[in-house]
Write a protein that holds these residues in place. Structure first.
Motif, mmCIF file in Angstrom:
data_model
loop_
_atom_site.group_PDB
_atom_site.id
_atom_site.type_symbol
_atom_site.label_atom_id
_atom_site.label_comp_id
_atom_site.label_asym_id
_atom_site.label_seq_id
_atom_site.Cartn_x
_atom_site.Cartn_y
_atom_site.Cartn_z
ATOM 1 N N ARG A 28 0.823 -1.205 0.000
ATOM 2 C CA ARG A 28 0.000 0.000 0.000
ATOM 3 C C ARG A 28 0.861 1.259 0.000
ATOM 4 O O ARG A 28 0.575 2.229 -0.695
ATOM 5 N N SER A 29 1.924 1.266 0.815
ATOM 6 C CA SER A 29 2.756 2.468 0.919
ATOM 7 C C SER A 29 3.482 2.750 -0.382
ATOM 8 O O SER A 29 3.757 3.893 -0.715
ATOM 9 N N PRO A 77 -1.695 6.044 -0.863
ATOM 10 C CA PRO A 77 -1.876 6.233 0.575
ATOM 11 C C PRO A 77 -2.738 5.131 1.174
ATOM 12 O O PRO A 77 -3.629 4.590 0.523
ATOM 13 N N ALA A 78 -2.452 4.805 2.440
ATOM 14 C CA ALA A 78 -3.212 3.761 3.112
ATOM 15 C C ALA A 78 -4.682 4.157 3.217
ATOM 16 O O ALA A 78 -5.017 5.338 3.345
ATOM 17 N N ASP A 84 3.976 12.292 9.071
ATOM 18 C CA ASP A 84 3.757 11.737 7.725
ATOM 19 C C ASP A 84 4.106 10.259 7.656
ATOM 20 O O ASP A 84 3.474 9.505 6.897
ATOM 21 N N LEU A 85 5.092 9.814 8.435
ATOM 22 C CA LEU A 85 5.469 8.403 8.409
ATOM 23 C C LEU A 85 4.343 7.533 8.966
ATOM 24 O O LEU A 85 4.060 6.453 8.441
ATOM 25 N N GLN A 91 1.652 7.113 6.474
ATOM 26 C CA GLN A 91 1.975 6.139 5.426
ATOM 27 C C GLN A 91 1.620 4.714 5.822
ATOM 28 O O GLN A 91 1.412 3.868 4.957
ATOM 29 N N ILE A 92 1.574 4.443 7.126
ATOM 30 C CA ILE A 92 1.179 3.094 7.549
ATOM 31 C C ILE A 92 -0.279 3.062 8.004
ATOM 32 O O ILE A 92 -0.729 2.089 8.597
ATOM 33 N N LEU A 103 10.702 3.696 8.307
ATOM 34 C CA LEU A 103 9.408 3.295 7.758
ATOM 35 C C LEU A 103 9.248 1.783 7.812
ATOM 36 O O LEU A 103 8.184 1.265 8.175
#
Length: 590
Positions: free
Chosen positions: A440-441, A445-446, A472-473, A476-477, A527
């Motif tokens: 996904r990353s 975007p998740a 932002d990290l 991302q998850i 990440l």
């Protein structure tokens, strides 16, 4: 033969500075300790460039006369001791008389100071250890030390400093420890134009803990104490519900001096053995008061390591402190902020039944991980087959494997042809979730769904700064976080991959990983580590019973992940027991 030369004073001073001053936080530590020794009730710290450009420490302590201000710039000039015998009963934080001249040797320094019984103060300007000017100056009682352009004249040292954000995080860490050890002092921190911290004097250590780490943190702490002759230990110890992925939240103080000591670390681990999981570490704040004659704080230039004359007594009393906190009924004290019964290790994170689609999810668009992340996995191209049976199976998983039964609430028994397969359910689900996060990353975007009730998170200043810079990290998850004040945050949205009851733990562990990653200068790994933490926290655990349909979905996911099938640590997900191996075990063949 080479000739022996006597080093110049300038070179000797720079060598001494290298032993004491490692980075801006080292400067802060020495200046703040001097302020504490001066009897300060209020200490203000001002920074520019995270401390790389400027550090200023202002206190309302006793101040210095003009003569003493000049003497403090001489090596081994100190008001803390007068003879070698005093080294065996150190009751102050500084005593070597090296900190100020060492800092002055590698910076541009200004000292403004006035003793309480003086009408006017003194201003001294030093550059690279050389005094440029001494003048009379009006000033409030106390001392103001300003250090600019650290290591300006030692470029080899300067290039080893990290980014302003990283150096600032180290300063926050040092300041938090000092603020906890000295609750009676008002600490104020300004970074650039922003006031980042303003801690009023606190009545107790527990009050200061609540101010710095938050009440939601303190509610999971237990108070314990023990005493023997000239030794006393008080501690705030985290319950098994409050653990971390590393030892970075274990704090030790000796006579209010923050220290590191392997003996204490081991004794704490021994005390918690059997109460926390093997890969988790308890949170602890431990304060030791001891006769200074029974401890040596002079074995390290920065005084961060100590040596005890009777280490066995220290270990014994620390174990008694733990028993005091977690024994029957626990220690009943006014400072104790909560009376939480100690749960068994398997009760630390009670399992809540969830619908099938939340526990196991297979993305129909699932693909292999991007190569730049996938390459971080340990190679399993040439596995060493263990002597024990069944054997690790790194071969591609066949599509005709058929589920038979879950055993021990931990493994899936399957058959494929004439072979029996044993699959680790936790490791498999963890790898499946990781692969989905990676895919996904790398693609989009998740998927995010807004939460009806945001989840609040309160962090200490150093961790709050890290999270603010890396929101932002987490996005991302699949974890959307918004700041609410200097140290408060709220999780406002989640992706499908996350369990609500695990999110706060994921964020806290993730921030710890970010902090350590920045210290180790490995941000590119962060990440991947956040994805690993998320996958581990959200995956099915060993001990979770599964329905047949859930087991079938796991087996289907095994067929979809990149081959060879390994867990996040490079170990096999599947063990294979062939018909011939079974026969040999019964003595029928070979």
């Amino acid at each position: 033969m080479p000739t022996i030369n006597i080093l110049s004073e300038d070179t000797a001073n720079k060598i001494a500075a290298g032993e004491i001053i490692e980075r801006p936080s080292s400067v802060l530590k020495e200046l703040v300790e001097n302020s504490i020794d001066a009897g300060a009730k209020k200490i203000s710290i001002e920074l520019m460039g995270g401390g790389k450009t400027m550090i200023r420490v202002i206190d309302d302590g006793c101040g210095m006369s003009s003569d003493d201000a000049l003497l403090c710039l001489e090596r081994h000039a100190t008001s803390k001791i007068s003879s070698a015998d005093d080294l065996y009963a150190i009751r102050t934080f500084g005593f070597r008389g090296e900190a100020i001249p060492s800092i002055a040797a590698v910076s541009k320094m200004e000292i403004i100071t006035r003793a309480h019984d003086s009408i006017s103060g003194t201003r001294i300007v030093i550059e690279g250890g050389v005094i440029h000017s001494v003048s009379e100056k009006g000033a409030p009682a106390g001392t103001q030390m300003t250090v600019r352009q650290l290591f300006f004249n030692t470029p080899a040292r300067q290039k080893f400093m990290k980014s302003a954000a990283t150096e600032y995080s180290h300063i926050l860490n040092i300041l938090q420890r000092q603020a906890l050890a000295q609750p009676q002092i008002n600490f104020r921190l300004v970074n650039g134009e922003r006031e980042m911290l303003n801690l009023p004097p606190a009545r107790t250590i527990a009050d200061r803990l609540a101010l710095v780490w938050g009440n939601d943190f303190l509610v999971h702490m237990k108070y314990g104490e023990a005493a023997h002759n000239d030794l006393s230990i008080t501690a705030y110890l985290g319950t098994p519900a409050l653990t971390r992925s590393n030892r970075d939240h274990q704090f030790f103080f000796l006579n209010r001096r923050p220290i590191s000591n392997r003996l204490l670390t081991k004794a704490l681990s021994d005390a918690y053995r059997g109460f926390v999981m093997s890969d988790r570490f308890p949170v602890a704040f431990i304060f030791i008061e001891i006769d200074p004659a029974l401890v040596d704080v002079n074995i390290h230039p920065t005084k961060r390591e100590v040596r005890f004359s009777d280490p066995n007594l220290i270990s014994e009393q620390l174990l008694k402190t733990f028993s005091s906190a977690f024994g029957r009924g626990g220690a009943q004290r006014s400072e104790q902020s909560a009376t939480i019964s100690l749960p068994r290790p398997d009760d630390a994170a009670p399992r809540r039944e969830e619908p099938l689609f939340q526990r196991i999810r297979i993305d129909d668009n699932f693909t292999a991980a991007p190569p730049e992340i996938e390459k971080d996995f340990p190679s399993a191209a040439a596995p060493v087959v263990p002597v024990t049976r069944p054997t690790a199976d790194f071969s591609p998983v066949p599509t005709d494997a058929r589920f038979v039964k879950q055993v021990f609430n931990a493994y899936l028994l399957c058959v494929q042809g004439e072979d029996l397969l044993i699959i680790d359910q936790h490791a498999l689900h963890e790898r499946m979730l990781y692969q989905e996060l990676v895919e996904r990353s790398g693609r989009m975007p998740a998927l995010i769904q807004q939460m009806l009730i945001p989840l609040p998170i309160e962090l200490p200043p150093d961790r709050a700064e890290i999270l603010t810079a890396h929101l932002d990290l987490f996005a991302q998850i699949g974890i959307a976080i918004e700041p609410f004040g200097p140290r408060s945050f709220a999780v406002t949205a989640l992706s499908f991959a996350h369990k609500e009851q695990r999110v706060v733990e994921i964020v806290r562990d993730g921030v710890d990983e970010l902090y350590l990653g920045l210290k180790l200068k490995a941000p590119r790994e962060i990440l991947r580590r956040l994805m690993t933490i998320s996958a581990c926290k959200n995956s099915i655990k060993s001990g979770d019973p599964l329905s047949d349909s859930e087991a079938e979905m796991l087996l289907e996911g095994l067929k979809r992940i990149p081959q060879p099938a390994t867990c996040l640590h490079g170990r096999p997900l599947v063990l294979r027991l062939t018909e011939s191996q079974i026969a040999r075990a019964f003595g029928r063949k070979g």
